[in-house]
Design a protein around this motif. Sequence first.
Motif, PDB file in Angstrom:
ATOM      1  N   ILE A 170      36.969  47.604  36.988  1.00 31.64           N
ATOM      2  CA  ILE A 170      35.532  47.483  37.260  1.00 31.64           C
ATOM      3  C   ILE A 170      34.719  47.870  36.029  1.00 31.64           C
ATOM      4  CG2 ILE A 170      33.624  48.445  38.600  1.00 31.64           C
ATOM      5  CD1 ILE A 170      35.583  48.633  40.977  1.00 31.64           C
ATOM      6  N   TYR A 171      35.098  48.973  35.362  1.00 30.00           N
ATOM      7  CA  TYR A 171      34.380  49.386  34.161  1.00 30.00           C
ATOM      8  C   TYR A 171      34.453  48.306  33.087  1.00 30.00           C
ATOM      9  CZ  TYR A 171      33.684  54.194  35.783  1.00 30.00           C
ATOM     10  OH  TYR A 171      33.279  55.307  36.466  1.00 30.00           O
ATOM     11  N   ARG A 172      35.614  47.678  32.951  1.00 29.90           N
ATOM     12  CA  ARG A 172      35.735  46.613  31.943  1.00 29.90           C
ATOM     13  C   ARG A 172      34.910  45.395  32.333  1.00 29.90           C
ATOM     14  NH1 ARG A 172      41.037  48.842  31.135  1.00 29.90           N
ATOM     15  NH2 ARG A 172      41.128  49.559  28.960  1.00 29.90           N
ATOM     16  N   ALA A 173      34.828  45.118  33.630  1.00 27.23           N
ATOM     17  CA  ALA A 173      33.983  44.009  34.073  1.00 27.23           C
ATOM     18  C   ALA A 173      32.518  44.299  33.762  1.00 27.23           C
ATOM     19  CB  ALA A 173      34.172  43.761  35.571  1.00 27.23           C
ATOM     20  N   TYR A 174      32.098  45.554  33.975  1.00 28.46           N
ATOM     21  CA  TYR A 174      30.740  45.930  33.616  1.00 28.46           C
ATOM     22  C   TYR A 174      30.508  45.739  32.119  1.00 28.46           C
ATOM     23  CZ  TYR A 174      30.110  48.211  38.191  1.00 28.46           C
ATOM     24  OH  TYR A 174      29.986  48.470  39.525  1.00 28.46           O
ATOM     25  N   ALA A 175      31.470  46.210  31.321  1.00 25.91           N
ATOM     26  CA  ALA A 175      31.331  46.086  29.871  1.00 25.91           C
ATOM     27  C   ALA A 175      31.235  44.627  29.450  1.00 25.91           C
ATOM     28  CB  ALA A 175      32.511  46.758  29.173  1.00 25.91           C
ATOM     29  N   GLU A 176      32.067  43.778  30.041  1.00 24.24           N
ATOM     30  CA  GLU A 176      32.076  42.360  29.673  1.00 24.24           C
ATOM     31  C   GLU A 176      30.754  41.688  30.025  1.00 24.24           C
ATOM     32  OE1 GLU A 176      33.300  38.847  28.092  1.00 24.24           O
ATOM     33  OE2 GLU A 176      34.313  40.794  27.974  1.00 24.24           O
ATOM     34  N   ASN A 177      30.212  42.023  31.192  1.00 20.91           N
ATOM     35  CA  ASN A 177      28.981  41.371  31.629  1.00 20.91           C
ATOM     36  C   ASN A 177      27.736  41.917  30.939  1.00 20.91           C
ATOM     37  OD1 ASN A 177      29.388  39.386  34.082  1.00 20.91           O
ATOM     38  ND2 ASN A 177      30.874  41.018  34.324  1.00 20.91           N
ATOM     39  N   SER A 183      43.917  53.139  42.672  1.00 24.99           N
ATOM     40  CA  SER A 183      42.482  53.369  42.571  1.00 24.99           C
ATOM     41  C   SER A 183      42.046  53.461  41.117  1.00 24.99           C
ATOM     42  CB  SER A 183      42.112  54.661  43.317  1.00 24.99           C
ATOM     43  OG  SER A 183      42.383  54.549  44.695  1.00 24.99           O
ATOM     44  N   GLU A 184      42.834  54.134  40.287  1.00 27.46           N
ATOM     45  CA  GLU A 184      42.506  54.203  38.858  1.00 27.46           C
ATOM     46  C   GLU A 184      42.565  52.823  38.222  1.00 27.46           C
ATOM     47  OE1 GLU A 184      41.301  56.523  37.158  1.00 27.46           O
ATOM     48  OE2 GLU A 184      41.616  58.330  38.334  1.00 27.46           O
ATOM     49  N   GLU A 185      43.533  52.004  38.623  1.00 32.86           N
ATOM     50  CA  GLU A 185      43.614  50.631  38.097  1.00 32.86           C
ATOM     51  C   GLU A 185      42.355  49.850  38.450  1.00 32.86           C
ATOM     52  OE1 GLU A 185      47.148  49.197  39.917  1.00 32.86           O
ATOM     53  OE2 GLU A 185      48.478  49.958  38.336  1.00 32.86           O
ATOM     54  N   PHE A 238      38.617  55.261  53.893  1.00 33.17           N
ATOM     55  CA  PHE A 238      38.625  55.527  52.459  1.00 33.17           C
ATOM     56  C   PHE A 238      37.488  54.757  51.803  1.00 33.17           C
ATOM     57  CE2 PHE A 238      40.710  55.511  48.177  1.00 33.17           C
ATOM     58  CZ  PHE A 238      40.882  56.879  48.084  1.00 33.17           C
ATOM     59  N   TYR A 239      36.957  55.305  50.704  1.00 32.10           N
ATOM     60  CA  TYR A 239      35.829  54.660  50.049  1.00 32.10           C
ATOM     61  C   TYR A 239      36.239  53.301  49.490  1.00 32.10           C
ATOM     62  CZ  TYR A 239      37.891  56.367  45.655  1.00 32.10           C
ATOM     63  OH  TYR A 239      38.729  56.619  44.601  1.00 32.10           O
ATOM     64  N   GLN A 240      35.289  52.374  49.494  1.00 28.77           N
ATOM     65  CA  GLN A 240      35.530  51.019  49.016  1.00 28.77           C
ATOM     66  C   GLN A 240      34.723  50.769  47.750  1.00 28.77           C
ATOM     67  OE1 GLN A 240      37.783  48.864  50.626  1.00 28.77           O
ATOM     68  NE2 GLN A 240      38.235  50.713  51.813  1.00 28.77           N
ATOM     69  N   ARG A 241      35.204  49.856  46.952  1.00 35.44           N
ATOM     70  CA  ARG A 241      34.481  49.423  45.763  1.00 35.44           C
ATOM     71  C   ARG A 241      34.033  47.978  45.967  1.00 35.44           C
ATOM     72  NH1 ARG A 241      34.301  54.331  44.216  1.00 35.44           N
ATOM     73  NH2 ARG A 241      35.737  55.129  42.640  1.00 35.44           N
ATOM     74  N   LYS A 242      32.743  47.714  45.741  1.00 38.96           N
ATOM     75  CA  LYS A 242      32.252  46.341  45.824  1.00 38.96           C
ATOM     76  C   LYS A 242      32.656  45.607  44.545  1.00 38.96           C
ATOM     77  CE  LYS A 242      28.270  45.425  47.611  1.00 38.96           C
ATOM     78  NZ  LYS A 242      26.812  45.258  47.848  1.00 38.96           N
ATOM     79  N   PRO A 243      33.314  44.444  44.647  1.00 45.07           N
ATOM     80  CA  PRO A 243      33.694  43.691  43.447  1.00 45.07           C
ATOM     81  C   PRO A 243      32.479  43.385  42.582  1.00 45.07           C
ATOM     82  CG  PRO A 243      34.730  42.756  45.405  1.00 45.07           C
ATOM     83  CD  PRO A 243      33.730  43.773  45.889  1.00 45.07           C
ATOM     84  N   ASP A 244      32.690  43.437  41.264  1.00 45.45           N
ATOM     85  CA  ASP A 244      31.550  43.253  40.364  1.00 45.45           C
ATOM     86  C   ASP A 244      30.919  41.877  40.516  1.00 45.45           C
ATOM     87  OD1 ASP A 244      32.515  41.498  37.690  1.00 45.45           O
ATOM     88  OD2 ASP A 244      34.120  42.415  38.827  1.00 45.45           O
ATOM     89  N   TRP A 245      31.718  40.864  40.932  1.00 40.16           N
ATOM     90  CA  TRP A 245      31.149  39.520  41.056  1.00 40.16           C
ATOM     91  C   TRP A 245      30.199  39.407  42.247  1.00 40.16           C
ATOM     92  CZ3 TRP A 245      32.498  37.196  45.648  1.00 40.16           C
ATOM     93  CH2 TRP A 245      33.670  37.651  46.273  1.00 40.16           C
ATOM     94  N   LEU A 246      30.197  40.411  43.135  1.00 41.29           N
ATOM     95  CA  LEU A 246      29.253  40.402  44.253  1.00 41.29           C
ATOM     96  C   LEU A 246      27.918  41.038  43.897  1.00 41.29           C
ATOM     97  CD1 LEU A 246      31.474  41.331  47.332  1.00 41.29           C
ATOM     98  CD2 LEU A 246      30.521  39.108  46.755  1.00 41.29           C
ATOM     99  N   VAL A 247      27.848  41.711  42.759  1.00 39.85           N
ATOM    100  CA  VAL A 247      26.609  42.387  42.390  1.00 39.85           C
ATOM    101  C   VAL A 247      26.005  41.796  41.127  1.00 39.85           C
ATOM    102  CG1 VAL A 247      27.192  44.548  43.502  1.00 39.85           C
ATOM    103  CG2 VAL A 247      27.938  44.171  41.173  1.00 39.85           C
TER     104      VAL A 247
END
Length: 327
Positions: A35-42, A28-30, A91-100
Motif C-alpha cells: 500500500i505504501y508503495r502504491a501511494y508513492a507511485e501515485n 499484514s506487513e506485506e 480484524f482491521y481491514q485495509r481499503k485497496p488504494d485503487w478504491l481511493v
Amino acid sequence: MFSRFFGAQRRAFSSLDEREVLALAISSEEDDARIYRAYAENLRDDFPHSAAIFEEMAQEEDGHRAQLIEAYRQRFGERILLIRREHVRGFYQRKPDWLVRPLGLDKVRAAAEAMEEQAARFYLEAAKRTQDAGLRKLLGDLAAAEQSHESLARRLSEQHLDEEAMAEEDATAHKQMVLTYVQPGLAGLMDGSVSTLAPIFAAAFATGDTWQTFLVGLAASLGAGISMGFTEVASDDGVISGRGSPVKRGLATGIMTTVGGLGHALPYLIPHFWTATAIAIAVVFVELWVIAWIQNRYMETPWGRATFQVVLGGALVFATGMIIGNA
C-alpha cells in the motif's frame, strides 16, 4: 451463503495460536508495504518529495516482515501459513488504494496514520498471546516501531520536504482542489444563480402566482443541475487536463447549479407575492456576492472585475426576466 454473510467462515482473533498470529503479521506487513508503495507511485508525478517518504516507509515495513519471517522459520519451519486479514473476524481491514483514487496528500497521510495505529494495536495484542520470550520481545518491538512511525514520518519529512518543497506540494494540492471542486462548483453556481433568474422572475411577474413560480424555479434548477452535471462529466475525463475525477467534477457542478437556482426559487413557497419576491431578490444579491467572493478567493480574480462581471451579468438577466414577465 448465510454462513459467509454472517462471517461464520472467519476465525476469531482470540482463537489464533502463535503460529497463526505470526503468519497473520507477515501477510499484514506485506500488504502495508504494498500500500505504501502504491501511494508513492501515485504521488510521484505531482508530489515527488512525499512519494519518497512513503517509499522509505515501505522499506521499513519490508524490514519488519523479514524479522517476522526469520522468527517464524526458527520456530515453525519453512512453510508459512496462508492467513490474511479477511480470514479473521473483527480484524482491521485495509481499503485497496485503487478504491481511493485519485490520491491526495491529506487522504494518504490520514490513511497512513490509521494504518500505523491499527498495526500497533495488533502487535500489542499479539504480544499478549505468546509465552515465548523472544517472540514476545519481537512483537513488542514492532508495536513500538509502529507507534513511532509518526516520528519516522516527521524525520523523513524533514529529510525530503524542506520549506520550498512543502510550499511546492501545497501549491500543487491547492491547484488540484481548485480544478476538481472549486472551478466546476463555481461554474455550476454561476449558471444556477444567473441562468434561472430570467425564467423564475418572468414566471413571477407574468402569473403573480407564487406556487406556479416555485414550480417553474424548481424545474429550472433541477433541470439545469442535471444538464450541467452530465455535461461536465462528458466534456473531460481529466486524464489529459489533470482536472481530476469527472464524476467528482460532475457532482460539484450539478449540485451547485441546483443550489444556485433553488436559492431564489424557495422564497416563492411564501404565499404573499411581494414578500416572496423581495426575499428572492435579496437572495439573488447574496448569491452574486458569494460568486464574486469565490472568484476573488480561489480564482484570484480582482474584486473590481469579479464584482462587475457577476453583478452586471445578473442584473441583465434579472431585467430580461422582468421585461418578459411584464410583456
